[in-house]
Design a protein around this motif. Structure first.
Motif, short mmCIF file in Angstrom:
data_model
loop_
_atom_site.label_atom_id
_atom_site.label_comp_id
_atom_site.label_asym_id
_atom_site.label_seq_id
_atom_site.Cartn_x
_atom_site.Cartn_y
_atom_site.Cartn_z
N LEU A 1 0.81 -1.17 0.10
CA LEU A 1 0.15 -0.07 0.14
C LEU A 1 0.88 1.13 -0.05
N ASP A 2 0.29 2.15 -0.70
CA ASP A 2 0.93 3.53 -0.39
C ASP A 2 0.90 3.89 0.97
N PRO A 3 2.08 4.61 1.53
CA PRO A 3 2.06 4.78 3.08
C PRO A 3 1.05 5.74 3.24
N ALA A 4 0.54 6.62 2.42
CA ALA A 4 -0.60 7.60 2.81
C ALA A 4 -1.87 6.98 2.96
N ARG A 5 -1.88 5.52 2.57
CA ARG A 5 -3.31 4.87 2.56
C ARG A 5 -3.45 4.37 3.99
N ILE A 6 -2.39 4.06 4.74
CA ILE A 6 -2.55 3.70 5.94
C ILE A 6 -2.75 4.90 6.95
N VAL A 7 -3.95 5.01 7.33
CA VAL A 7 -4.42 6.21 8.06
C VAL A 7 -4.25 5.95 9.81
N LEU A 8 -4.61 4.97 9.80
CA LEU A 8 -4.99 4.79 11.36
C LEU A 8 -4.26 3.33 11.97
N CYS A 9 -3.52 3.47 12.91
CA CYS A 9 -2.83 2.05 13.49
C CYS A 9 -3.46 2.02 14.92
N LEU A 10 -3.80 0.66 15.10
CA LEU A 10 -4.66 0.25 16.27
C LEU A 10 -3.93 -0.75 17.05
N PRO A 11 -3.92 -0.68 18.34
CA PRO A 11 -3.26 -1.78 19.24
C PRO A 11 -3.76 -3.07 19.12
N ASN A 12 -4.57 -3.47 18.80
CA ASN A 12 -5.15 -4.87 18.72
C ASN A 12 -6.39 -5.01 17.72
N PHE A 13 -6.83 -6.30 17.67
CA PHE A 13 -7.89 -6.79 16.65
C PHE A 13 -9.14 -6.28 17.34
N PHE A 14 -9.11 -6.11 18.66
CA PHE A 14 -10.70 -5.74 19.43
C PHE A 14 -11.13 -4.48 19.28
N THR A 15 -10.12 -3.53 19.04
CA THR A 15 -10.55 -2.21 18.76
C THR A 15 -11.17 -1.80 17.34
N VAL A 16 -11.24 -2.94 16.36
CA VAL A 16 -11.97 -2.80 15.31
C VAL A 16 -13.25 -2.61 15.48
N LEU A 17 -13.96 -3.24 16.63
CA LEU A 17 -15.29 -3.30 16.91
C LEU A 17 -15.77 -1.94 17.20
N THR A 18 -14.67 -1.00 17.77
CA THR A 18 -15.38 0.30 18.15
C THR A 18 -15.20 1.33 17.04
N PHE A 19 -14.36 1.22 16.25
CA PHE A 19 -14.16 2.32 15.13
C PHE A 19 -14.85 2.00 13.93
N LEU A 20 -14.74 0.83 13.53
CA LEU A 20 -15.26 0.38 12.10
C LEU A 20 -16.74 0.86 11.59
N PRO A 21 -17.62 0.98 12.48
CA PRO A 21 -19.02 1.23 12.26
C PRO A 21 -18.87 2.72 11.78
N GLN A 22 -18.13 3.30 12.39
CA GLN A 22 -18.38 4.75 12.01
C GLN A 22 -17.09 5.22 11.17
N SER A 23 -16.54 4.44 10.25
CA SER A 23 -15.49 4.68 9.47
C SER A 23 -15.77 4.04 8.00
N ASP A 24 -15.11 4.82 7.09
CA ASP A 24 -14.95 4.24 5.64
C ASP A 24 -13.95 3.52 5.34
N MET A 25 -12.88 3.26 6.53
CA MET A 25 -11.66 2.59 6.13
C MET A 25 -11.85 1.27 6.04
N LEU A 26 -10.80 0.46 5.59
CA LEU A 26 -10.89 -0.90 5.44
C LEU A 26 -9.96 -1.54 6.50
N VAL A 27 -9.98 -2.76 7.04
CA VAL A 27 -9.24 -3.42 7.71
C VAL A 27 -9.25 -5.04 7.29
#
Length: 299
Positions: free
Chosen positions: A215-241
């Protein structure tokens, strides 16, 4: 003082009990010549006939009778100390079982394990521990932790392993993503903004390297500490995981996300179960290993 072979005491006890050299040998699984030789060695060691043939069988001498209780006591102690281990009984045990796993692997496994334990093993406890960059091998060797499972390769000699399942990766997008529905093209994947779990647990860091290279480095917008945090941010985001398939499908089921097949090739990985050779024959560890394998098969 000359040493005495403990097997000779078993011969002494059997002759005393059976009043017959032949019958005593049969009870011990020893032949007549071996029994005769053993009795001769006993007589030589104690300086007494010990057993004399009579009309009622091989009867003990007074010296043999004086030894009888001590011989029985010694054999009892040996039997108690060295008898085969008793079967592990999960119904009555209050043992705590522990394992290393990623946060999502633990989230997937624990409900199945507890569902297995509760009906028949109400006193068992489970402790899930996060993967460590260092020290997992020492914890398994010492018995501090029973098992580790994941895509691990750092365990060297002295460890057993067995395969649990093979996994590939999927991509998650929120359920009402404005641009992506049901399928994902290469262009969409490469041009989208991505969230990345970083640093990934030991054994999974190959995914991070692969994504950073692709990926283009500019495409990596967010770094998360663990898999579990996906549950809290993804419903409000257009990002992919990008996540392992089992973790991804579990997360998607909880938050209503889309599970999309990857349009690019990312090598999969094998999830294995690891334990130290010290506990390979341990009946409780064997039982727990079987429970983990069956719990994953239930998924």
């Amino acid at each position: 003082m000359r040493s005495l072979d403990l097997r000779l005491l078993a011969v002494f006890d059997a002759i005393l009990r059976e009043k017959s050299v032949t019958v005593a040998g049969e009870s011990l699984g020893l032949s007549q010549p071996v029994m005769s030789q053993s009795l001769s060695r006993l007589r030589d060691y104690f300086g007494d006939q010990l057993f004399v043939r009579t009309s009622e069988g091989m009867m003990p001498t007074p010296r043999a009778l004086s030894l009888a209780s001590s011989v029985g006591e010694v054999l009892g102690i040996v039997s108690q100390r060295f008898e085969p281990p008793q079967a592990f009984d999960p119904c009555t045990s209050s043992r705590t079982f522990s394992f290393f796993a990623t946060d999502f692997a633990a989230a997937i496994l624990v409900p199945s394990l507890m569902a297995r334990f509760r009906p028949h093993s109400p006193n068992l406890r489970v402790r899930a521990l996060p993967m460590r960059p260092k020290g997992m091998d020492e914890a398994l060797e010492s018995g501090e932790v029973d098992l580790a499972f994941g895509n691990l390769s750092e365990f060297g000699t002295g460890f057993y392993q067995t395969g649990i399942y093979h996994s590939d990766y999927v991509c998650l997008a929120r359920g009402d993503h404005p641009e992506i529905r049901r399928a994902l093209t290469v262009q969409q994947y490469l041009s989208a903004s991505h969230a990345l779990i970083s640093p990934l647990p030991p054994g999974y860091d190959g995914l991070e390297k692969f994504l950073r290279d692709m990926l283009d480095p500019a495409r990596i917008v967010l770094c998360l500490p663990n898999f579990f945090t996906v549950l809290t941010f993804l419903p409000q985001s257009d990002m992919l995981v990008t996540m392992p398939r089992r973790a991804g499908t579990t997360a998607a089921r909880i938050i209503g996300a889309q599970v999309l097949e990857l349009p690019v090739k990312i090598p999969g990985f094998d999830v294995k179960l690891f334990w130290h050779e010290r506990f390979h024959k341990d009946l409780a560890n064997q039982w727990f290993r079987n429970q983990v394998r069956e719990a994953f098969n239930d998924r």
